[in-house]
Scaffold this motif. Structure first.
Motif, PDB file in Angstrom:
ATOM      1  N   ILE A 681      53.487  35.349  39.573  1.00 21.49           N
ATOM      2  CA  ILE A 681      53.136  34.047  40.048  1.00 21.49           C
ATOM      3  C   ILE A 681      51.984  34.241  41.089  1.00 21.49           C
ATOM      4  O   ILE A 681      51.159  33.569  41.196  1.00 21.49           O
ATOM      5  CB  ILE A 681      54.349  33.413  40.807  1.00 21.49           C
ATOM      6  N   LEU A 682      52.262  35.400  41.919  1.00 19.24           N
ATOM      7  CA  LEU A 682      51.355  35.727  42.799  1.00 19.24           C
ATOM      8  C   LEU A 682      50.000  36.070  42.380  1.00 19.24           C
ATOM      9  O   LEU A 682      48.940  35.790  42.655  1.00 19.24           O
ATOM     10  CB  LEU A 682      51.749  37.006  43.724  1.00 19.24           C
ATOM     11  N   MET A 683      49.826  36.702  40.892  1.00 13.87           N
ATOM     12  CA  MET A 683      48.688  36.934  40.217  1.00 13.87           C
ATOM     13  C   MET A 683      47.961  35.806  39.975  1.00 13.87           C
ATOM     14  O   MET A 683      46.752  35.709  39.945  1.00 13.87           O
ATOM     15  CB  MET A 683      49.050  37.980  38.954  1.00 13.87           C
ATOM     16  N   VAL A 684      48.781  34.602  39.501  1.00 14.89           N
ATOM     17  CA  VAL A 684      47.994  33.336  39.127  1.00 14.89           C
ATOM     18  C   VAL A 684      47.375  33.082  40.534  1.00 14.89           C
ATOM     19  O   VAL A 684      46.153  32.661  40.410  1.00 14.89           O
ATOM     20  CB  VAL A 684      49.013  32.026  38.793  1.00 14.89           C
ATOM     21  N   ASN A 685      48.062  33.059  41.603  1.00 16.87           N
ATOM     22  CA  ASN A 685      47.294  32.379  42.832  1.00 16.87           C
ATOM     23  C   ASN A 685      46.176  33.400  42.996  1.00 16.87           C
ATOM     24  O   ASN A 685      45.198  32.865  43.528  1.00 16.87           O
ATOM     25  CB  ASN A 685      48.690  32.778  43.986  1.00 16.87           C
ATOM     26  N   LEU A 686      46.238  34.405  43.042  1.00 20.61           N
ATOM     27  CA  LEU A 686      45.083  35.398  43.345  1.00 20.61           C
ATOM     28  C   LEU A 686      43.780  35.101  42.367  1.00 20.61           C
ATOM     29  O   LEU A 686      42.695  35.037  42.992  1.00 20.61           O
ATOM     30  CB  LEU A 686      45.404  36.794  43.350  1.00 20.61           C
ATOM     31  N   ALA A 687      44.107  35.015  40.990  1.00 19.17           N
ATOM     32  CA  ALA A 687      43.073  34.811  40.030  1.00 19.17           C
ATOM     33  C   ALA A 687      42.584  33.528  39.930  1.00 19.17           C
ATOM     34  O   ALA A 687      41.123  33.159  39.918  1.00 19.17           O
ATOM     35  CB  ALA A 687      43.839  34.991  38.548  1.00 19.17           C
ATOM     36  N   THR A 688      43.265  32.449  40.465  1.00 18.66           N
ATOM     37  CA  THR A 688      42.861  31.004  40.326  1.00 18.66           C
ATOM     38  C   THR A 688      42.244  30.388  41.680  1.00 18.66           C
ATOM     39  O   THR A 688      41.472  29.435  41.811  1.00 18.66           O
ATOM     40  CB  THR A 688      43.845  30.267  39.473  1.00 18.66           C
ATOM     41  N   ASP A 689      43.058  30.533  42.738  1.00 18.68           N
ATOM     42  CA  ASP A 689      42.960  29.837  43.854  1.00 18.68           C
ATOM     43  C   ASP A 689      41.789  30.044  44.761  1.00 18.68           C
ATOM     44  O   ASP A 689      41.089  29.266  45.479  1.00 18.68           O
ATOM     45  CB  ASP A 689      44.389  29.977  44.747  1.00 18.68           C
ATOM     46  N   GLY A 690      41.331  31.335  44.926  1.00 19.63           N
ATOM     47  CA  GLY A 690      40.324  31.890  45.744  1.00 19.63           C
ATOM     48  C   GLY A 690      38.933  31.694  45.334  1.00 19.63           C
ATOM     49  O   GLY A 690      38.147  30.639  45.867  1.00 19.63           O
ATOM     50  N   LEU A 691      38.335  32.538  44.420  1.00 17.48           N
ATOM     51  CA  LEU A 691      37.072  32.441  44.012  1.00 17.48           C
ATOM     52  C   LEU A 691      36.515  31.163  43.258  1.00 17.48           C
ATOM     53  O   LEU A 691      35.355  30.492  43.865  1.00 17.48           O
ATOM     54  CB  LEU A 691      36.751  33.749  43.405  1.00 17.48           C
TER      55      LEU A 691
END
Length: 846
Positions: A681-691
Motif C-alpha cells: 500500500i505504501l508502495m502504491v502511495n510512493l509510485a502514484t501520489d507524488g511525481l
C-alpha cells in the motif's frame, strides 16, 4: 553638504559601491528565513507519519526487520519529495519578493538610473515625484510645491509641506510624496533610518494565504476523518475475521497514509508558485498569490490606452498655430519660437548630453520626448537653447487640472509657460498669438481652434496645447489665468501590433476589453475602432458625461460602454464599482498616485511597471513589467491554466485515493483475503501520489483554454461535474483492482501472485488515469500525450519502480511480490486500461 557638481552628477558608481560595502544595504532587518533543515524536519511533523514511524519500530521489535527498514525508507522518500516541493516553492516566492522590491531613481555618473532601493548609499542624489515612496532618510536639495504624507510615522493624515530652503527639509523612509517633485540627498539608510529605529515593515508576500488553499486544507481535514473511519472499519473487520492483529494494524495505518491526500494544499502552493514564475517570464509580476486564482475569473479588463494598448512611441505629426494645421513632413513650417519654448521649457525630461543622437539623449515621458524631438534635431542645439533660461517655479501636471506650468527666467524677464489638454488651456486663454502679434482671443477663434483639435483627434492624434504669460508672472494659481494661446501639437501613438490579437483573444474568452484614457473622445474612438474594442461612437463616453450620471444610472449604462475618454482617476473608481455592481470580475490598470484607489478596489489591480508610482504598485495585485495590454491577457490565460491544473491534480489524487480505499474496503466486506500488504500500500502511495500529481501542476494549456467563458468567482473547485468524475472513476479503479485480484485467485495463481496482480492493476490504472486527467472534455485519442515531458518522466519513473519490485530478487522479497508472466500482465493491462478505453470512446463520439 553637497556641492553643485554632485547635485548634477551624483556619486560615481565606484564610490557608490565602496559606500555600499562600508554602510551595508539599504534594507530593514527581516525575520530569519526557514532553513532547509527545518523544512525537511517539518515533513515528519504529521500525525499519520508518526503513527507509521511507531509501526516501523514495532515491526523491528517483532523481528520484521526487512519490513521495518522498507517502511522507513518509503517514509523518508516521501519526506524528501515533500521537502523538494516546499523548498522550491520558498525559493520561487523569495525570487518573487526580490522582484517586487522597491526601486529608486538615482543620479550616478551624471546619468539618471533606476536601481533597487536596497542599493542606495549615503550621499546618493535621488529624484522624487508625486506617488513615489521615499526610499531612505534624506534632505531635500531642490523642490517645487513639495508635500509628503508622513502618517506612517506620525499618525497624522494631513500632508506635510517640505522646502529645500528651510529647516523643514527632512524626508523619511517609507513616507509618500503626494505633491511635487524634487531632488534629495540620502543621509541614512537601512536600520539607521527613522523607520528602521521604529520597526521593520517589509511585506512578506509569501505568507499570503490563498483562499483555494484554505478551502482545500478544510477539505483535507474532512477527508482525513472519513479515511481514518474507513481504515478503522477495514482493520476491525480483519481482526473480527481472525486475521493477525498486528498485520491488520499495519494495513490500517498504511491505508490511511495512502488514502489521505496530505499533499493537496502543498501541491496547490507549488502550482501557484510555478504559475507565478511562468507569468514572470511573460512580464507579469504577481504581488499577491490570491490574485492568481482571481485572474481566471476576469470578465472585464479596464486598460489605459497610452503605452498599454498603444506603443508609447510618440511622434508629433501636426502643429496648429496662426489659424491653420501644419502637417510635419508635408508643409513648410514657419518658425514659431514661443511654441518651441512652451513645449521645451514646460517639460520634465532629463538629458544625457554625452550622447550625440537626440533620440537616445532625451529621457522621460514619451509625450514630452516627442515634443522636444519635433523641434530639435541634435543635442548640441538643444543644450544651447536650454542654457538661455532657468526654471524658477513649476506647478506639476495632475490629472484633475490636466495641465503643467513653469516660470522661466530669461535674462531679466520672467515668463510663464503652460501646456496641457487643449480644452482646458484654451478656456484659460484671454489672448492669442497671431504671427508676432498678440490680440484678444475671440469666442469664434476659440471654437475654430477646438474644431481643429477635433479634426486632428479623428486622425488618432493626441493633442497638447501650449500657452504663455509675460505679465504679472508670479507663483500660484494665477499663473494659469489670462494666458496667451500659442497653438496645439498633434502627436500620434500607434496601437501595439499585438494588442489587436489580444483584444480578439479577450472576446473569444468571454472577456470584455475596455479602454480608459485622458485623451480626446475622437482620438480614443479612432484607436478603439482600429483595435476592434468598439464599432460605434455610441460606445464612447467622456468624463464630463460620466459626471452627469448617478451611480445607479452608470451601472445600467456601463454594459454598453467600451471606451471612457477624458476621464480622471476619480472616474476610474466609479467605473470599477459600476462594473462590479453588475457582477463582473474587474481588472483595472493604473500608474499615477491617484489611480491607487481604483486599482485597490478592482478584483485584479494592475500597476504599470515602467510608469507606475510606488503607491499604485503597493495597491496592486499585479505589476506589468512591459506596460503591455497583451501581457494582461497572457496573465489571465495563465490564471485559467493554473486553476485548470489544480482541478486536474485534485481529480487525480482524490479518485486514486478513493480507489485505494475501496479496494481494501470491498475485499473486507466480501470476506476476501487482504489484496495488498501494508508495504505494498505504501508502495502504491510512493509510485502514484507524488511525481505524477506535481507534473499535472505544470501541464501546458489545452488549445481551447481561452475559448470558454470566465468561471464564477465563487464557483466550487468541484463544479462542472468534477465530483461525479472523481467518485465514478475512483469506484471503477477499486472495482477493477478487486476483480483482477479475484481472477488471479480463481485461476489458481496463489495469494502472493494475485496480490502482485492487484498491486500492478492499482498502480497502472492510476498511471493511465493521470493522462485522462489532462482534459475534462477530450479523450485520450485527442490529447497529445507528448506535450508534458514532466508527466512522461514521472510515469516512466513510477513504472520503473514497479518493474524493480517485481524483477529484482532482493526487492521482490522485501515487497512480497512475484515476477509476473505475460499472461498475468494481460490481466493487469486489461483491468487497468479497459475503463480508460471505454471512457475515451464515449468522449470521442460525444
Amino acid at each position: 553638504m553637497i556641492n553643485e557638481r554632485e547635485l548634477e552628477s551624483g556619486l560615481t558608481q565606484v564610490e557608490a559601491e565602496r559606500r555600499l560595502k562600508k554602510y551595508g544595504a539599504n534594507v530593514l532587518k527581516q525575520k530569519k528565513r526557514v532553513s532547509p533543515i527545518k523544512i525537511f524536519i517539518s515533513q515528519f511533523n504529521d500525525f499519520i507519519t508518526w503513527i507509521l514511524i511507531v509501526a516501523t519500530i514495532i515491526s523491528g521489535f517483532m523481528g520484521e526487520k526487512a519490513d521495518a527498514i522498507t517502511i522507513l525508507i518509503i517514509v523518508i522518500m516521501n519526506s524528501i519529495l515533500g521537502f523538494v516541493q516546499e523548498f522550491k516553492t520558498e525559493k520561487s516566492l523569495e525570487a518573487l519578493k526580490e522582484m517586487a522590491s522597491p526601486t529608486s531613481k538615482v543620479i550616478r555618473d551624471g546619468k539618471v538610473k533606476v536601481i533597487n532601493a536596497g542599493e542606495l548609499v549615503i550621499g546618493d542624489v535621488i529624484l522624487l515625484e508625486t506617488g513615489d515612496k521615499v526610499p531612505a532618510d534624506c534632505i531635500l536639495l531642490s523642490t517645487g510645491n513639495f508635500m509628503v504624507d508622513e502618517s506612517l510615522l506620525t499618525g497624522e493624515s494631513v500632508g506635510v509641506e517640505k522646502d529645500s530652503g528651510d529647516k523643514n527639509n527632512s524626508l523619511y523612509m517609507g513616507t509618500i510624496v503626494i505633491k511635487g517633485k524634487g531632488r534629495a540627498k540620502v543621509v541614512e539608510t537601512g536600520m539607521k533610518t527613522e523607520m528602521g529605529k521604529i520597526a521593520g515593515m517589509l511585506q512578506d508576500i509569501e505568507k499570503e494565504r490563498s483562499p483555494l488553499k484554505e478551502k482545500l486544507a478544510s477539505l483535507g481535514k474532512v477527508l482525513v476523518v472519513m479515511c481514518i473511519a474507513i481504515c478503522i472499519v477495514v482493520t476491525l473487520t480483519g481482526v473480527w475475521r481472525g486475521q493477525d492483529k498486528y498485520e491488520m494494524f499495519l494495513v490500517g495505518v498504511s491505508l490511511a497514509v495512502a488514502a489521505i491526500p496530505e499533499g493537496l494544499a502543498a501541491i496547490v502552493t507549488v502550482a501557484l508558485a510555478l504559475g507565478v514564475s511562468r507569468m514572470l517570464k511573460r512580464n507579469a509580476l504577481i504581488r499577491k498569490l490570491p490574485a492568481v486564482e482571481t485572474l481566471g475569473c476576469t470578465s472585464v479588463i479596464c486598460s489605459d490606452k497610452t503605452g498599454t494598448l498603444t506603443e508609447n512611441r510618440m511622434t508629433v505629426k501636426a502643429l496648429y498655430f496662426n489659424g491653420r494645421v501644419h502637417r510635419i513632413g508635408k508643409d513648410i513650417l514657419p518658425e514659431n519660437v514661443l511654441m518651441k519654448k512652451a513645449f521645451t521649457y514646460c517639460n520634465d525630461c532629463n538629458f544625457d548630453m554625452k550622447k550625440a543622437d537626440i533620440s537616445g539623449a532625451v529621457i522621460g515621458d514619451p509625450t514630452e520626448v516627442a515634443l522636444i524631438k519635433a523641434f530639435f534635431k541634435d543635442i548640441k542645439t538643444l543644450n544651447t537653447f536650454l542654457g538661455k533660461a532657468r526654471r524658477t517655479y513649476d506647478i506639476p501636471f495632475d490629472s484633475d487640472r490636466k495641465m503643467m506650468s513653469v516660470i522661466m527666467k530669461e535674462g531679466s524677464r520672467k515668463i510663464g509657460y503652460v501646456k496641457g489638454a487643449p480644452e482646458r488651456v484654451i478656456r484659460r486663454c484671454k489672448y492669442i498669438l497671431d504671427g508676432s502679434e498678440v490680440r484678444i482671443f475671440t469666442s469664434d477663434e476659440k471654437n475654430k481652434a477646438l474644431k481643429a483639435v477635433e479634426k486632428m483627434s479623428f486622425d488618432a492624434l493626441r493633442c497638447i496645447a501650449g500657452a504663455y504669460k509675460d505679465k504679472e508672472v508670479v507663483p500660484g494659481k494665477s499663473l494659469e489665468e489670462n494666458l496667451i494661446f500659442i497653438g496645439v501639437a498633434g502627436i500620434i501613438d500607434p496601437p501595439r501590433k499585438e494588442a489587436k490579437d489580444a483584444v480578439l483573444k479577450c472576446k473569444l474568452a468571454g472577456i470584455r476589453p475596455v479602454m480608459i484614457t485622458g485623451d480626446h473622445k475622437n482620438t480614443a474612438f479612432a484607436v478603439g475602432k482600429e483595435l476592434d474594442i468598439c464599432k460605434h461612437e455610441s460606445e464612447v463616453i467622456t468624463g464630463e458625461e460620466l459626471d452627469k450620471l448617478s451611480d445607479r444610472q452608470l451601472a445600467v449604462k456601463i454594459q454598453d460602454i467600451s471606451i471612457f475618454a477624458r476621464v480622471n482617476p476619480g472616474h476610474k473608481l466609479r467605473i470599477v464599482k459600476a462594473f462590479k455592481a453588475k457582477g463582473n470580475i474587474v481588472a483595472m490598470t493604473g500608474d499615477g498616485v491617484n489611480d491607487a484607489p481604483a486599482v485597490k478596489e478592482a478584483d485584479i489591480g494592475i500597476c504599470m511597471g515602467i510608469a507606475g508610482t510606488d503607491v499604485t504598485k503597493e495597491a496592486s495585485s499585479m505589476i506589468l513589467l512591459d506596460d503591455n495590454f497583451a501581457t494582461i491577457v497572457s496573465a489571465v490565460e495563465e490564471g485559467r491554466v493554473i486553476y485548470d491544473n489544480i482541478r486536474k491534480f485534485i481529480r487525480y489524487l482524490l479518485s486514486c485515493n478513493l480507489g485505494e480505499v475501496l479496494t481494501m474496503f470491498l475485499t473486507s466486506i466480501f470476506y476476501l483475503d487482504t489484496p495488498l500488504l501494508p508495504i505494498q500500500i505504501l508502495m502504491v502511495n510512493l509510485a502514484t501520489d507524488g511525481l505524477p500529481a506535481i507534473a499535472l501542476g505544470v501541464d501546458p494549456p489545452q488549445g481551447d483554454i481561452m475559448r470558454g467563458k470566465p468561471r464564477a468567482k465563487n464557483e466550487s473547485i468541484f463544479a462542472r461535474g468534477l465530483s461525479e468524475k472523481i467518485i465514478v472513476r475512483g469506484a471503477l479503479i477499486g472495482v477493477c483492482t478487486v476483480l483482477a485480484f479475484v481472477i488471479g485467485l480463481y485461476l489458481g495463481f496463489g495469494l502472493k501472485t494475485s496480490r502482485t496482480i492487484a498491486l500492478c492493476t492499482l498502480i497502472m490504472s492510476q498511471l493511465i488515469h493521470v493522462f485522462e486527467c489532462r482534459s475534462e472534455n477530450h479523450s485520450l485519442f485527442e490529447i497529445n500525450l507528448f506535450t508534458n515531458v514532466y508527466l512522461l518522466a514521472a510515469v516512466a519513473t513510477s513504472i520503473t519502480m514497479v518493474l524493480c519490485i517485481l524483477y529484482l530478487p532482493f526487492l521482490r522479497g522485501v515487497f512480497h511480490t512475484s515476477a509476473l508472466r505475460i499472461s498475468q500482465w494481460a490481466i493487469v493491462l486489461f483491468f487497468s486500461g479497459i475503463i480508460a478505453f471505454l471512457n475515451s470512446l464515449y468522449l470521442y463520439f460525444k
